[in-house]
Design an enzyme around this catalytic site. Structure first.
Site, PDB file in Angstrom:
ATOM      1  N   ARG A  21     -16.956 -31.067  28.295  1.00 11.77           N
ATOM      2  CA  ARG A  21     -17.585 -29.969  27.578  1.00 11.77           C
ATOM      3  C   ARG A  21     -17.148 -30.019  26.121  1.00 11.77           C
ATOM      4  NH1 ARG A  21     -20.539 -30.048  31.151  1.00 11.77           N
ATOM      5  NH2 ARG A  21     -21.181 -28.400  32.601  1.00 11.77           N
ATOM      6  N   HIS A  29     -25.911 -35.157  25.036  1.00 12.92           N
ATOM      7  CA  HIS A  29     -25.641 -34.626  26.373  1.00 12.92           C
ATOM      8  C   HIS A  29     -26.554 -35.327  27.393  1.00 12.92           C
ATOM      9  CE1 HIS A  29     -23.771 -30.898  28.434  1.00 12.92           C
ATOM     10  NE2 HIS A  29     -23.959 -31.849  29.331  1.00 12.92           N
TER      11      HIS A  29
END
Length: 311
Positions: free
Chosen positions: A234, A282
């Site tokens: 993250r 991502h």
């Protein structure tokens, strides 16, 4: 008939037990009134409005099955305490592992520099020809590389043996020490002492209050100057200002980020121009492997329970 709500972002089709019906709904919109009798909700690519509506408008809801490993957004939506929330942990381990290996090998084998030379129409002689296997102050192979995977969960357990097969010396770091899948795992409090002997730090930490900027200036400074940093966990777990400063100062060898904070990384952010850095949007996960089977497991668990009544 008992009802399960499937998002329109799902490509797999789970098999339903007798007595169940499925409704496919918009994962970005509020729950339609005609489907507010659902007992099971599958979440994949949901908007905040969708989750808020689900928490507010599904009185018979028993279980939320996420297809993402992280469930922070679901927890924040305010579901009742009696609604079980399950993560999609493990569904992204194969694809995130692939991406991590790709990012790491690109750094180790200087692929961005080769591509830049190719675009200039130049033969980068310094990247080929006769070379040392382990040149001083540079990591050019995974053979013998000391890799620390910080956040040793499902993805870490999938990634570790592949790195080991490529010749790396792999260990993990987690909240508790031990052995997982045949690999040594050190406790979080022992990470600082392990950093000076780490060639590659792979961050797969979840985003929590405790892990915010876990990879900070102190962690980066403790790594050898040739060390590589890869974040596929993250974005909030890594201090991007500290990373950029370390890259510009040459105190780490390179980095690769598949996650940033915020996402998308804004146009003009100074991180875009940091040296020896690969950024991907991502892209490591995004394709849950085995989603149908995970949903079918949730259905079996509810199938044996009596139908829900309105809370």
């Amino acid at each position: 008939m008992r009802k399960i709500l499937l998002p329109d972002t799902l490509t797999d089709t789970p098999a339903l037990p007798a007595g169940w019906e499925a409704a496919v709904i918009d994962a970005r919109a509020e729950i339609p009134a005609e489907h507010r009798d659902a007992e099971l909700l599958v979440v994949w690519g949901a908007s905040r409005a969708h989750l808020a509506s689900a928490a507010r408008d599904l009185p018979r809801l028993r279980l939320v099955q996420s297809l993402a490993a992280g469930i922070e957004g679901i927890l924040a939506a305010g579901f009742r305490d009696d609604v079980e929330i399950r993560s999609g942990a493990g569904l992204h381990s194969p694809t995130v592992t692939e991406h991590t290996i790709g990012l790491l090998l690109a750094l180790v084998r200087s692929l961005p520099e080769s591509l830049e030379a190719q675009h200039r129409g130049q033969w980068a002689s310094h990247l080929g020809g006769l070379r040392e296997l382990h040149p001083e102050g540079q990591l050019t192979t995974l053979l013998g590389a000391r890799v620390l995977i910080w956040g040793f969960g499902d993805i870490g357990r999938t990634l570790a043996p592949i790195l080991a097969a490529l010749g790396a010396q792999v260990r993990g770091a987690a909240r508790t020490a031990g052995e997982r899948g045949g690999f040594e795992v050190i406790a979080t409090e022992d990470v600082p002492s392990a950093l000076p002997d780490t060639d590659v730090l792979i961050d797969i930490l979840p985003a929590t209050e405790q892990t915010r900027h876990a990879v900070d200036a102190a962690v980066l400074a403790a790594l050898p100057d040739h060390a590589l940093v890869v974040n596929v966990g993250r974005g909030a777990t890594l201090d991007q200002d500290a990373l950029r400063a370390a890259l510009e100062a040459g105190t780490i060898g390179g980095a690769a980020l598949d996650v940033t904070d915020p996402e998308p990384l804004p146009e003009g952010d100074p991180l875009w121009s940091a040296p020896r850095l690969i950024i991907t949007p991502h892209a490591a996960g995004g394709r849950p492997v085995g989603a149908a089977a995970r949903i079918e497991e949730a259905l079996r668990d509810l199938d044996g329970a009596p139908p829900a009544t309105e809370a």
